[in-house]
Design a protein around this motif. Structure first.
Motif, PDB file in Angstrom:
ATOM      1  N   MET A   1      35.627  47.511  14.495  1.00 50.36           N
ATOM      2  CA  MET A   1      36.556  48.483  15.064  1.00 50.36           C
ATOM      3  C   MET A   1      35.780  49.660  15.630  1.00 50.36           C
ATOM      4  SD  MET A   1      39.635  50.600  13.182  1.00 50.36           S
ATOM      5  CE  MET A   1      40.503  49.078  12.776  1.00 50.36           C
ATOM      6  N   ALA A   2      36.118  50.083  16.846  1.00 47.39           N
ATOM      7  CA  ALA A   2      35.443  51.206  17.474  1.00 47.39           C
ATOM      8  C   ALA A   2      35.792  52.505  16.759  1.00 47.39           C
ATOM      9  CB  ALA A   2      35.827  51.293  18.948  1.00 47.39           C
ATOM     10  N   LEU A   3      34.867  53.444  16.792  1.00 47.97           N
ATOM     11  CA  LEU A   3      35.091  54.751  16.202  1.00 47.97           C
ATOM     12  C   LEU A   3      35.975  55.592  17.125  1.00 47.97           C
ATOM     13  CD1 LEU A   3      31.436  55.550  15.059  1.00 47.97           C
ATOM     14  CD2 LEU A   3      33.261  54.480  13.721  1.00 47.97           C
ATOM     15  N   THR A   4      36.699  56.522  16.550  1.00 47.43           N
ATOM     16  CA  THR A   4      37.522  57.409  17.352  1.00 47.43           C
ATOM     17  C   THR A   4      36.724  58.635  17.767  1.00 47.43           C
ATOM     18  OG1 THR A   4      39.538  58.736  17.397  1.00 47.43           O
ATOM     19  CG2 THR A   4      38.381  58.587  15.299  1.00 47.43           C
ATOM     20  N   SER A 164      18.240  54.366  10.100  1.00 47.04           N
ATOM     21  CA  SER A 164      19.035  54.054   8.910  1.00 47.04           C
ATOM     22  C   SER A 164      20.160  55.068   8.710  1.00 47.04           C
ATOM     23  CB  SER A 164      18.131  54.042   7.671  1.00 47.04           C
ATOM     24  OG  SER A 164      17.505  55.315   7.491  1.00 47.04           O
ATOM     25  N   HIS A 165      20.023  56.249   9.335  1.00 49.18           N
ATOM     26  CA  HIS A 165      21.011  57.308   9.144  1.00 49.18           C
ATOM     27  C   HIS A 165      21.633  57.811  10.449  1.00 49.18           C
ATOM     28  CE1 HIS A 165      19.105  57.342   5.243  1.00 49.18           C
ATOM     29  NE2 HIS A 165      19.961  58.228   4.794  1.00 49.18           N
ATOM     30  N   ILE A 166      20.953  57.598  11.571  1.00 45.95           N
ATOM     31  CA  ILE A 166      21.418  58.111  12.863  1.00 45.95           C
ATOM     32  C   ILE A 166      21.361  56.987  13.892  1.00 45.95           C
ATOM     33  CG2 ILE A 166      21.007  59.798  14.709  1.00 45.95           C
ATOM     34  CD1 ILE A 166      19.547  61.538  12.618  1.00 45.95           C
ATOM     35  N   GLY A 167      22.458  56.774  14.598  1.00 46.53           N
ATOM     36  CA  GLY A 167      22.478  55.782  15.666  1.00 46.53           C
ATOM     37  C   GLY A 167      21.765  56.316  16.897  1.00 46.53           C
ATOM     38  N   GLU A 201      32.329  57.800  36.691  1.00 49.30           N
ATOM     39  CA  GLU A 201      33.170  57.318  35.595  1.00 49.30           C
ATOM     40  C   GLU A 201      32.503  56.190  34.815  1.00 49.30           C
ATOM     41  OE1 GLU A 201      35.336  59.517  38.513  1.00 49.30           O
ATOM     42  OE2 GLU A 201      34.173  57.663  38.739  1.00 49.30           O
ATOM     43  N   GLY A 202      31.742  55.357  35.507  1.00 49.55           N
ATOM     44  CA  GLY A 202      31.061  54.268  34.822  1.00 49.55           C
ATOM     45  C   GLY A 202      29.993  54.760  33.869  1.00 49.55           C
ATOM     46  N   VAL A 203      29.301  55.824  34.267  1.00 43.59           N
ATOM     47  CA  VAL A 203      28.273  56.397  33.407  1.00 43.59           C
ATOM     48  C   VAL A 203      28.917  57.029  32.177  1.00 43.59           C
ATOM     49  CG1 VAL A 203      26.361  58.016  33.275  1.00 43.59           C
ATOM     50  CG2 VAL A 203      26.820  56.810  35.423  1.00 43.59           C
ATOM     51  N   VAL A 204      29.994  57.775  32.396  1.00 47.54           N
ATOM     52  CA  VAL A 204      30.705  58.407  31.280  1.00 47.54           C
ATOM     53  C   VAL A 204      31.214  57.340  30.309  1.00 47.54           C
ATOM     54  CG1 VAL A 204      32.735  59.757  30.646  1.00 47.54           C
ATOM     55  CG2 VAL A 204      31.316  60.460  32.587  1.00 47.54           C
ATOM     56  N   ALA A 205      31.776  56.264  30.848  1.00 43.96           N
ATOM     57  CA  ALA A 205      32.293  55.188  30.001  1.00 43.96           C
ATOM     58  C   ALA A 205      31.174  54.564  29.173  1.00 43.96           C
ATOM     59  CB  ALA A 205      32.975  54.129  30.858  1.00 43.96           C
ATOM     60  N   ALA A 206      29.981  54.412  29.768  1.00 42.31           N
ATOM     61  CA  ALA A 206      28.856  53.833  29.032  1.00 42.31           C
ATOM     62  C   ALA A 206      28.413  54.754  27.894  1.00 42.31           C
ATOM     63  CB  ALA A 206      27.696  53.575  29.992  1.00 42.31           C
ATOM     64  N   ILE A 207      28.396  56.054  28.151  1.00 43.17           N
ATOM     65  CA  ILE A 207      28.028  57.013  27.101  1.00 43.17           C
ATOM     66  C   ILE A 207      29.048  56.968  25.968  1.00 43.17           C
ATOM     67  CG2 ILE A 207      27.736  59.464  26.572  1.00 43.17           C
ATOM     68  CD1 ILE A 207      26.729  59.804  29.474  1.00 43.17           C
ATOM     69  N   LEU A 208      30.323  56.929  26.317  1.00 37.66           N
ATOM     70  CA  LEU A 208      31.365  56.887  25.294  1.00 37.66           C
ATOM     71  C   LEU A 208      31.326  55.582  24.512  1.00 37.66           C
ATOM     72  CD1 LEU A 208      34.359  58.574  27.146  1.00 37.66           C
ATOM     73  CD2 LEU A 208      32.679  59.596  25.603  1.00 37.66           C
ATOM     74  N   HIS A 209      30.973  54.491  25.185  1.00 32.48           N
ATOM     75  CA  HIS A 209      30.816  53.215  24.463  1.00 32.48           C
ATOM     76  C   HIS A 209      29.701  53.332  23.430  1.00 32.48           C
ATOM     77  CE1 HIS A 209      30.243  49.016  23.501  1.00 32.48           C
ATOM     78  NE2 HIS A 209      29.007  49.070  23.967  1.00 32.48           N
ATOM     79  N   ALA A 210      28.579  53.946  23.826  1.00 32.79           N
ATOM     80  CA  ALA A 210      27.479  54.125  22.881  1.00 32.79           C
ATOM     81  C   ALA A 210      27.891  55.007  21.712  1.00 32.79           C
ATOM     82  CB  ALA A 210      26.277  54.737  23.603  1.00 32.79           C
ATOM     83  N   ALA A 211      28.791  55.948  21.986  1.00 31.79           N
ATOM     84  CA  ALA A 211      29.217  56.884  20.939  1.00 31.79           C
ATOM     85  C   ALA A 211      30.244  56.296  19.992  1.00 31.79           C
ATOM     86  CB  ALA A 211      29.782  58.144  21.584  1.00 31.79           C
ATOM     87  N   THR A 212      30.989  55.282  20.446  1.00 31.49           N
ATOM     88  CA  THR A 212      32.123  54.801  19.654  1.00 31.49           C
ATOM     89  C   THR A 212      32.012  53.356  19.186  1.00 31.49           C
ATOM     90  OG1 THR A 212      33.314  54.188  21.680  1.00 31.49           O
ATOM     91  CG2 THR A 212      33.691  56.402  20.812  1.00 31.49           C
ATOM     92  N   LYS A 214      31.206  50.105  17.118  1.00 31.48           N
ATOM     93  CA  LYS A 214      31.100  49.983  15.660  1.00 31.48           C
ATOM     94  C   LYS A 214      29.654  50.109  15.211  1.00 31.48           C
ATOM     95  CE  LYS A 214      32.336  47.008  11.759  1.00 31.48           C
ATOM     96  NZ  LYS A 214      32.966  45.729  11.340  1.00 31.48           N
ATOM     97  N   ARG A 215      28.768  49.457  15.932  1.00 30.56           N
ATOM     98  CA  ARG A 215      27.343  49.611  15.688  1.00 30.56           C
ATOM     99  C   ARG A 215      26.711  50.198  16.946  1.00 30.56           C
ATOM    100  NH1 ARG A 215      25.223  44.194  12.469  1.00 30.56           N
ATOM    101  NH2 ARG A 215      26.569  44.441  10.618  1.00 30.56           N
ATOM    102  N   PRO A 216      25.891  51.234  16.816  1.00 31.20           N
ATOM    103  CA  PRO A 216      25.323  51.863  18.010  1.00 31.20           C
ATOM    104  C   PRO A 216      24.480  50.880  18.808  1.00 31.20           C
ATOM    105  CG  PRO A 216      24.242  52.647  16.006  1.00 31.20           C
ATOM    106  CD  PRO A 216      25.434  51.878  15.559  1.00 31.20           C
ATOM    107  N   PRO A 217      24.822  50.642  20.066  1.00 29.26           N
ATOM    108  CA  PRO A 217      24.038  49.703  20.875  1.00 29.26           C
ATOM    109  C   PRO A 217      22.684  50.285  21.229  1.00 29.26           C
ATOM    110  CG  PRO A 217      25.688  50.784  22.233  1.00 29.26           C
ATOM    111  CD  PRO A 217      25.944  51.229  20.819  1.00 29.26           C
ATOM    112  N   ARG A 218      21.714  49.441  21.371  1.00 36.29           N
ATOM    113  CA  ARG A 218      20.352  49.886  21.695  1.00 36.29           C
ATOM    114  C   ARG A 218      20.268  50.367  23.143  1.00 36.29           C
ATOM    115  NH1 ARG A 218      15.048  48.402  19.918  1.00 36.29           N
ATOM    116  NH2 ARG A 218      13.510  48.613  21.586  1.00 36.29           N
ATOM    117  N   ASP A 219      20.651  49.516  24.074  1.00 38.27           N
ATOM    118  CA  ASP A 219      20.573  49.814  25.509  1.00 38.27           C
ATOM    119  C   ASP A 219      21.918  49.510  26.151  1.00 38.27           C
ATOM    120  OD1 ASP A 219      17.695  50.408  25.606  1.00 38.27           O
ATOM    121  OD2 ASP A 219      17.462  48.273  25.137  1.00 38.27           O
TER     122      ASP A 219
END
Length: 271
Positions: A1-4, A164-167, A201-212, A214-219
């Motif tokens: 589940m994505a984070l809010t 281990s503590h920060i995505g 908008e695509g860049v913003v969406a990518a940043i928000l995806h990284a932020a939300t 479930k597991r922080p994506p690498r790239d």
């Protein structure tokens, strides 16, 4: 589940710029709390803005501490500040090269280091806005590509230390209409025809995806085309170089770089 995003406490560098403004608006609309850092804070920003020269060691820690105090903690740091400009690899590094390395790499390093304690307490995340040129370099813009590739390398090292503590995630936009390209265009080295434009908008969406996520994506690529280009650059580097070389040769043959003094070496060799 994505984070809010609701209630998330966010610090954005380069918050007055093209990405920073759009990201701030999206985050606020989603219920996040936002504070921005910028050398020239926008007086029209809907979020608090703090002036900070991220290239100065003494200014960054107190600015980050002030932002964390305003937010009451820190869940997300977005290292968005960046500059561009022409810098051929065949010429000695000058002030332009130093400026891009300082802003695009070392400023993010300083800011992140200052934010680590607060991010660790919150089990937060840090997102670096790099560039497709970090993996798919272009000629005549060596400083930008080098600084962004180094930024990705810094993120990789950071992930091993604090993951281990920060995505830790890196986002790779391509060409977006913004003032960052003005200096390159004035030098007759426009990226038109070399890089394909993509929406903010695509860049913003990518940043928000990284932020939300479930597991922080690498790239994180910002478009489907970007995912393909990054895969080619990483797994078939010779093919990637051939693609760029063919495009640049076509521009040279068409005379697109005839007015660019910094491209004189390439023009001579092309003849």
């Amino acid at each position: 589940m994505a984070l809010t995003l609701h209630g998330r406490r966010v610090l954005i560098t380069g918050a007055s710029g093209t990405f920073g403004r759009a990201l701030t608006e999206r985050l606020l609309a989603s219920g996040a709390q936002v504070v921005g850092l910028d050398l020239v804070p926008s007086i029209t920003s809907p979020a608090p803005m703090l002036r900070c020269d991220l290239t100065r060691d003494a200014e960054v820690p107190p600015a980050v501490e002030h932002a964390v105090d305003l937010l009451g903690g820190l869940d997300l740091l977005v290292n968005n500040a960046g500059v561009g400009g022409p810098a051929p690899a065949e010429l000695p590094p000058g002030e332009e090269v130093r400026r891009q390395l300082e802003v695009n790499l070392l400023a993010a390093w300083r800011t992140t280091a200052a934010a680590i304690p607060a991010l660790e307490r919150a089990r937060g995340r840090v997102v670096f806005v790099a560039s497709r040129m970090a993996v798919l370099p272009l000629p005549l813009a060596a400083a930008y590509g080098v600084s962004k590739r180094a930024l990705a390398a810094y993120a990789d090292a950071l992930r091993l230390e604090v993951g281990s503590h920060i995505g830790v995630s890196v986002v790779y936009p391509s060409m977006v209409a913004s003032p960052i390209h003005d200096a390159t265009a004035r030098a007759g080295l426009s990226l038109e025809g070399v890089s394909r434009r993509e929406p903010v908008e695509g860049v913003v969406a990518a940043i928000l995806h990284a932020a939300t996520a479930k597991r922080p994506p690498r790239d994180v690529a910002t478009t489907p085309r970007g995912r393909v280009e990054m895969a080619i650059a990483r797994h078939l580097p010779s093919l990637a170089a051939a693609m760029v070389t063919r495009t640049v040769r076509a521009r040279l043959a068409a005379g697109d770089l005839d007015a660019a003094e910094l491209a004189s070496g390439m023009r001579r060799r092309a003849r």
